[in-house]
Design a protein around this motif. Sequence first.
Motif, short mmCIF file in Angstrom:
data_model
loop_
_atom_site.label_atom_id
_atom_site.label_comp_id
_atom_site.label_asym_id
_atom_site.label_seq_id
_atom_site.Cartn_x
_atom_site.Cartn_y
_atom_site.Cartn_z
N THR A 24 46.73 43.15 49.80
CA THR A 24 46.96 44.73 49.22
C THR A 24 48.32 44.63 48.65
N LYS B 240 40.36 41.53 45.47
CA LYS B 240 39.01 42.61 45.77
C LYS B 240 37.69 41.36 45.78
N PHE C 216 36.03 44.94 47.23
CA PHE C 216 36.99 45.26 48.59
C PHE C 216 37.80 44.42 48.97
N ARG D 169 38.97 43.75 52.17
CA ARG D 169 38.00 43.26 53.68
C ARG D 169 37.05 43.25 53.07
N ASN E 243 35.74 46.31 55.46
CA ASN E 243 35.08 47.50 54.63
C ASN E 243 34.52 46.91 53.86
N LYS F 196 30.74 48.22 56.37
CA LYS F 196 30.88 49.86 56.38
C LYS F 196 30.39 50.48 55.21
N HIS F 197 30.97 50.24 54.08
CA HIS F 197 30.20 51.04 52.87
C HIS F 197 28.99 50.88 52.47
#
Length: 416
Positions: free
Chosen positions: A373, A378, A389, A391, A394, A397-398
């Motif tokens: 962060t 990414k 991303f 993580r 994530n 999920k995407h």
Amino acid sequence: METISAMDLLDKGKPFHCHICDRDFSQKGNLQMHLRTHTGEKPYRCSICERDFSQKVNLQMHLRIHTGEKPFRCDMCSKDFSRKGDLKIHLRTHTGEKPYHCKMCNKDFSQHSSLVLHIRSHTGEKPYNCIICAKDFSRKGDLNKHMRIHKGDKPFPCEICGKAFYQNSVLLQHLKKHYKEKRFKCDVCNKGFSQKSSLLIHAQKHSAPKQFLCDMCGQEFSKDKDLLNHMMTHTGERLFYCKNCNKSFSRYGNLKRHRCTQADKKPFHCDMCSKSFFLKRTLVHHIRTHTGEKPFKCSVCEKCFSQNGTLVMHMRIHTGERPYCCEICNKGFCRNGELLIHIRTHTGEKPYRCETCEMTFSQNAHLLAHVRTHTGEKPFVCKLCNKKFSRNANLLKHARTHSEDSTAQQESTISE
């Protein structure tokens, strides 16, 4: 033109001249043998293995390999040798004589060949070149081993299972898999040992009275030093410092391993990619990434693994074994690392600190994700749309949005 008589030639001492390299010889026979170094002629053949030699004396010495003849004996230890030169070199192990001297570092050697190899560590010279991939080597033996990779030559077979290897050292490591049967099992935790003495030492850990109690989590220990090491997981204290970089550690064993990583010398080299390692077992594990060897097979699902430790952990999927138990809530875990992370949910310990904002975390993985962060890194990329991303969760999920879109498109096509 000046004439040269036969007497004039004899006066020179070396009347026999090589017309290829201008070298002179005192005897015609010596010139003839020398010429074979240019022509490659090898007129003397071994009748047993059909190997050829340029000189008769070399064939005679070679034949001793087949006959086992060793006519040269050491008077000091009665060891026999097939060559007089080998005996001469051996005698230096008794006398301590080291006649070959390195002018760069004053180190002495008992053999000239050892000095030549040593000098290359100063000069960086690698005179032996692979004609296929152009990789260079300082030793001819290393080149010969490397060439087996290209030829697919595996001259070292296992007499037990028939599997062959390109290096004898790899075969020896493989043989340990057959011979290192862990027949001695611990009655308490079922851990296996190859020697009974190792089992007896291990059993003391279970039988020893645990009289040292941790005031913070209630865990008990049989030794005071184990309690002190454990307390550091609560306090975050690190008593062991590296003198070179001032990095600190909570355990001496971790400091010792860290020191190895700072050592200049990595004595175990991979012939395939030139990577070097501090430990021989690490090299053996690394070589399997090249060979694809997975000698450890699961007896239940036949899945194979390159390391025995990975197989042991995998077996717990089938057996349901969870040998690492939390003494506070009795929850069991397959790995010791998972137990240590779990204990922090009871103690509230967060030993991993962000250097930017000083936020703390109970797991190193959580700290690494948090640091992104700040850095904006990414590293997780979607293969379908190249979106990035920070993580992996994530990204997963995407990825579902693509599968959902695909399903919706199929349903739309069907309805039309």
